[in-house]
Scaffold this active site. Structure first.
Site, PDB file in Angstrom:
ATOM      1  CG  HIS A  95      -0.437   2.546   8.634  1.00 42.10           C
ATOM      2  ND1 HIS A  95      -0.855   1.591   9.533  1.00 42.10           N
ATOM      3  CD2 HIS A  95       0.763   2.124   8.182  1.00 42.10           C
ATOM      4  CE1 HIS A  95       0.059   0.633   9.609  1.00 42.10           C
ATOM      5  NE2 HIS A  95       1.055   0.934   8.801  1.00 42.10           N
ATOM      6  CD  GLU A  96       2.451   3.737   5.256  1.00 37.12           C
ATOM      7  OE1 GLU A  96       3.530   3.550   5.844  1.00 37.12           O
ATOM      8  OE2 GLU A  96       1.661   2.810   4.987  1.00 37.12           O
ATOM      9  N   GLY A 101       0.814  -1.208   0.000  1.00 40.85           N
ATOM     10  CA  GLY A 101       0.000   0.000   0.000  1.00 40.85           C
ATOM     11  C   GLY A 101       0.848   1.257   0.000  1.00 40.85           C
ATOM     12  CB  ALA A 102       1.799   3.669   1.602  1.00 44.32           C
ATOM     13  CG  MET A 103       8.356   2.165   2.646  1.00 45.11           C
ATOM     14  SD  MET A 103       8.175   0.826   3.873  1.00 45.11           S
ATOM     15  CE  MET A 103       9.408   1.335   5.060  1.00 45.11           C
ATOM     16  CD  GLU A 104       7.095   2.107   7.684  1.00 44.90           C
ATOM     17  OE1 GLU A 104       6.339   1.804   6.738  1.00 44.90           O
ATOM     18  OE2 GLU A 104       7.535   1.257   8.476  1.00 44.90           O
ATOM     19  CG  HIS A 158       4.835   3.291  10.263  1.00 44.66           C
ATOM     20  ND1 HIS A 158       4.979   2.341  11.248  1.00 44.66           N
ATOM     21  CD2 HIS A 158       4.219   2.663   9.219  1.00 44.66           C
ATOM     22  CE1 HIS A 158       4.461   1.186  10.813  1.00 44.66           C
ATOM     23  NE2 HIS A 158       3.984   1.359   9.604  1.00 44.66           N
TER      24      HIS A 158
HETATM   25  N1  PHE Z   1       5.805  -0.862   6.211  1.00 45.77           N
HETATM   26  C1  PHE Z   1       4.756  -0.620   5.269  1.00 45.77           C
HETATM   27  C2  PHE Z   1       3.524  -0.216   6.086  1.00 45.77           C
HETATM   28  O1  PHE Z   1       3.037  -0.928   6.899  1.00 45.77           O
HETATM   29  C3  PHE Z   1       4.383  -1.789   4.443  1.00 45.77           C
HETATM   30  C4  PHE Z   1       5.421  -2.258   3.474  1.00 45.77           C
HETATM   31  C5  PHE Z   1       6.170  -3.372   3.751  1.00 45.77           C
HETATM   32  C6  PHE Z   1       5.623  -1.592   2.284  1.00 45.77           C
HETATM   33  C7  PHE Z   1       7.104  -3.849   2.873  1.00 45.77           C
HETATM   34  C8  PHE Z   1       6.536  -2.058   1.391  1.00 45.77           C
HETATM   35  C9  PHE Z   1       7.286  -3.180   1.668  1.00 45.77           C
HETATM   36  O2  PHE Z   1       3.042   0.835   5.998  1.00 45.77           O
HETATM   37 ZN    ZN Z   2       2.799  -0.054   8.633  1.00 48.35          ZN
END
Ligand code: PHE
Ligand code: ZN
Length: 858
Positions: A280-281, A244-247, A284
């Site tokens: 959510h992001e 979905g996305a990355m923090e 984080h």
């Molecule tokens: N850490 C990200 C999240 O929970 C998810 C994610 C994991 C994205 C691995 C890319 C690769 O928001």
């Molecule tokens: Zn997350």
């Protein structure tokens, strides 16, 4: 780091300042750095070029044989090929944009490094690229310099992140992107520059995400006292993304599906998902980035806590009850089957082959439930004190689940030793309850047994500490005091189940109350209690706890559906459902209840909910028939009520994504679902008109999906016109793929296969794979589980094709087989054959290998 971006030959120069960890007992001379798919050009140690024999390069490592004991500087020059990167880990290109994905172990595909979450470093990054290709250059932290080179032909930018971070939070982006900008004043008065970068021409679709970001930033200050810590916060939307996305610190990278929204192109659920994932992001930044994970076994430490936080945010922004219902539905639909099948694993796994396979609903959603249970056990204030302590004590550290739980033990003055078992033990506990009323003694007895089902490789389960919130509802609908016969009064309504079997005696009850158990779904368990239908009808009408009122409706519907399934499998017709329909009717008409809530009331349990209840010998076709039958019966029994709701809920006017308008649309569309199943000429006309008169994507997509459910001339017309209208929108067209993949009609397998060859389909874009193959495997129980096995074969072949392109996505799609052992023998045999075919294939990725072997063993 100095990075010169190039489509096929990007150069990365990395300069590492390294010192031996004084606390490490290991006295090693050699330095092992992780690295994959890199072309190494040069290594220098304290400015001296290392000769060939001084280091060793393998497929996974760079080993420098002798490094000094004192601090030293290692300089590395490597090259990577972003264009060839289809696994979408490390540096790759998406629709011409350079971007990175480093969690969990992608950084090692950018340069050699100690690629593990407990190695925290400060990064300065200088990026340069052809100015036409990448005028925008971004990385983590704050921008400290930018400019042009080569008489304006090249652009460069220098970014510095003052916060030490693990490599999985590293990010860089280069591309011709358009920003929308805003600012945020933090609680201490600092101005933060906010930017969201999207494709040119899509700027107007990013405003909702920006709005959500600002609300999330404010909420985290107010609810948890957490302030943002950099001068800049950037978000980039790309189309090719595994999740979905990355923090990434200060530079979140998103699947553009979770950024871009307008009323014409996005449904209310997409608006809602954008709000929650942006939050959510952002959350984080404290739970994940400032405090990170010591190792990947602790993944739930950041994910469960951050999911809990985003669920709380959405609940506060919208409706707490509706949010809770949605979260519980999702938990039961995804996590419960995972926990009951061959892929079951503890919230904190103890082994893995491929960490990418552990971004699961157990690690995310179940572990959010564990945080929620801690909050229930401690109460709101002590929970907040525990969070404060966690932030204060572990800021800047790579922490563990034990560190986290210890903060709540201390702040709440409670022993959470038994609670820790939740992190270690897989499987969904079953609470078996019995309730008896004794008129003479004016007392009620509640007996609770916890049954802990075995999971693969773990058959001996320990009893858990289960907080069960309850009410005893008196005949007028009021909650009665929970007074135990020893005089103790349970004021917070929470029973602490800690033993395998426990009995509670409630005194002072002149008449029989109705028990309302597990209010708010206070623990992630299956609950059973043998209440007569009239008790469910009573709770449905009168429970002051709205979550449990919904739960009563859901339990009643489930019970009815199971009876219909049973009748159908015995070859009988069943007329069940009219008492349920009438019990529901009063709630649907109750104007004091929000429309979004009433929509949840009206939605029947899904076909997979019923499959999960049956747990064995599952025949999805039979469940589908039962489901349709009950839906029709609802339409026939309370059709008048539904028709008037359909008109009443017409929002009219312009579109607004707010929760109240979305709730009206949700109720109207839920009504449409039921009425369309009746299938009269008027119903078909209503549906066709809903499609053609839709002024927003919520209504248009819902109608398209319903039209595909029962094919007719209208269906083909709508499918064709939707395509014409949206063929140039790479996001909206995914709805077109998904609607067709969901059709229970027999032609669907052929249709899906044909669509895999469609010019707008691409196996290299995960959104496309999820829309077509993922929807077919997960949202089309009838056709995926065809009795001739053609559905399984289709998915297995796609998994094998994907295996070579994007293993992470391949393994995820393969997960759709997770409940194959619960099927009736014929389908079980065919599903197994498909799994064995995958297993036999040479060259399986680690990702697919791990899932398929567990699936066949477990
Ligand atoms: N850490 C990200 C999240 O929970 C998810 C994610 C994991 C994205 C691995 C890319 C690769 O928001
Ligand atoms: Zn997350």
């Amino acid at each position: 780091m100095q990075v010169a971006l190039d489509p096929r030959h990007t150069r990365v120069r990395s300069k590492l300042r390294i010192l031996h960890n004084p606390r490490s007992p290991i006295e090693a001379e050699a330095l092992h750095l992780n690295g994959e798919l890199l072309e190494l050009e040069k290594v220098t140690l304290d400015k001296v070029d290392l000769k060939r024999g001084a280091f060793h390069v393998s497929d996974t490592e760079l080993v420098v044989h002798k490094v000094p004991d004192r601090p030293f500087t290692l300089e590395l020059t490597t090259f990577v090929d972003p264009e060839a990167n289809m696994a979408l880990q490390g540096l790759y290109r998406s629709r011409g944009i350079y971007c990175t994905q480093c969690e969990a172990q992608g950084f090692r595909r950018i340069t050699y490094f100690l690629d593990r979450p407990d190695v925290l470093a400060r990064y300065t990054v200088r990026l340069e690229a052809d100015i036409d290709e990448a005028p925008v250059l971004l990385s983590n932290g704050n921008l400290i310099e930018r400019g042009v080179l080569d008489r304006g032909k090249r652009a460069y930018a220098v970014w510095k992140d003052p916060f030490p971070k693990p490599s999985y939070l590293f990010a860089m982006v280069g591309g011709d992107l358009a920003p929308i900008a805003s600012t945020f004043k933090t609680m201490s008065g600092r101005e933060v520059d906010l930017r969201i970068y999207v494709e040119h021409g899509k700027e107007a679709r990013a405003h909702w995400a920006m709005d959500a970001l600002k609300r999330a930033m404010r909420w985290d200050e107010q609810r948890f006292g957490r302030e943002y810590d950099l001068d800049q916060f950037n978000i980039v939307a790309v189309n090719d993304f595994n999740m979905g996305a990355m923090e990434n610190k200060g530079l979140n990278i998103f699947n553009d599906r979770l950024i871009l929204a307008s009323s014409e192109t996005a449904t209310d659920s997409v608006f809602e998902a954008i709000e929650s994932v942006v939050a959510h992001e952002y959350f984080h930044n404290w739970t994940g980035n400032r405090i990170t994970c010591r190792d990947w076994f602790q993944l739930c430490l950041k994910e469960g806590l951050t999911v809990y936080r985003d669920q709380e945010f959405s609940g506060d922004e919208r409706s707490r009850t509706v949010q809770r219902i949605a979260d519980v539905r999702q938990l039961k639909a995804l996590q419960f089957p995972e926990d009951a099948g061959p892929l079951a694993h503890p919230v904190r796994p103890e082994t893995y082959i491929e960490i990418n396979n552990f971004y699961t609903s157990t690690v995310y959603e179940k572990s959010a439930e564990l945080v929620r249970m801690i909050a229930t056990i401690l109460g709101r204030e002590a929970f907040r004190a525990g969070m404060d302590l966690y932030f204060e004590r572990h800021d800047g550290q790579a922490a563990t689940v034990e560190d986290f739980v210890a903060c709540f033990e201390q702040a709440g003055g409670r022993d959470l030793k038994q609670f820790m078992t939740w992190y270690k033990q897989a499987g969904t506990p079953h609470l078996v309850c019995a309730f008896r009323y004794d008129k003479v003694a004016r007392a009620a007895v509640l007996q609770v047994d916890q049954v802990l089902p075995a999971t693969p490789s773990d058959t001996k389960k320990k009893p858990l500490h289960i907080p069960m919130r309850i009410g005893l509802v008196g005949h007028n609908g009021h909650d009665l005091e929970l007074r135990l016969d020893n005089g103790e009064v349970i004021r917070d309504g929470v029973l602490h189940i800690t033993q395998r079997s426990q009995t509670y005696r409630f005194a002072g009850l002149p008449t029989r109350p109705v028990p309302s158990l597990l209010r708010g779904f206070s623990a992630p368990v299956n609950l059973s209690i043998d209440l007569p239908d009239r008790d469910l009808e009573f709770l449905l009408a009168a429970d002051s706890d709205l979550f449990n009122r919904w739960q009563a409706a859901n339990t009643y519907a489930t019970r009815t559906l199971l009876q219909i399934v049973q009748a159908l499998s015995a070859g009988k017709r069943s007329q069940r459902g009219s008492t349920y329909a009438r019990a529901l009717q009063a709630n649907l008409l109750d104007r004091t209840l929000e429309p979004a809530y009433r929509a949840e009331m009206l939605k029947l349990p899904s076909q997979s909910d019923i499959a999960r209840e049956l747990a064995q010998n599952v025949d999805p076709a039979l469940i589908h028939r039962a489901h349709r039958q009950l839906t029709r019966l609802l339409a026939n029994t309370i059709g008048g009520t539904l028709e008037s709701l359909y008109s009443e809920m017409d929002v009219g006017g312009g579109y607004s994504p707010d929760a109240a308008s979305a709730g009206r649309r949700a109720l109207r569309n839920a009504v449409l679902t039921v009425l369309s199943a009746r299938g009269s000429a008027a119903d078909i006309d209503r549906l066709a008109a809903h499609y053609s008169s839709a002024t927003n994507m919520t209504d248009q997509a819902h109608a398209l999906i319903l039209l595909c459910q029962s094919p007719s001339a209208e269906t083909e017309r709508a499918v064709a016109s939707f395509y014409e209208q949206w063929k140039s929108d790479h996001l909206v067209i995914d709805t077109w793929f998904a609607a067709q993949a969901q059709s229970p009609h027999n032609s669907t397998v052929a249709r899906v296969l044909e669509l895999t060859k469609h010019p707008l389909y691409a196996m290299t874009t995960p959104n496309k794979v999820r829309a077509l193959i993922g929807t077919f495997a997960l949202a089309n129980p009838v056709q995926f589980n065809r009795p001739d096995g053609a559905g399984y074969e289709l998915v297995a072949d796609q998994v094998l094709a994907l295996n070579a392109i994007n293993p992470q996505v391949a393994a995820r799609i393969l997960g759709s087989f997770r409940s194959w052992r619960a099927l009736e023998p014929g389908r079980r045999r065919l599903a197994k054959k498909a799994l064995q075919k995958i297993c036999r294939q040479p060259g399986l990725s680690r990702d697919v290998f791990e899932i398929v072997t567990k699936m066949l063993e477990g």
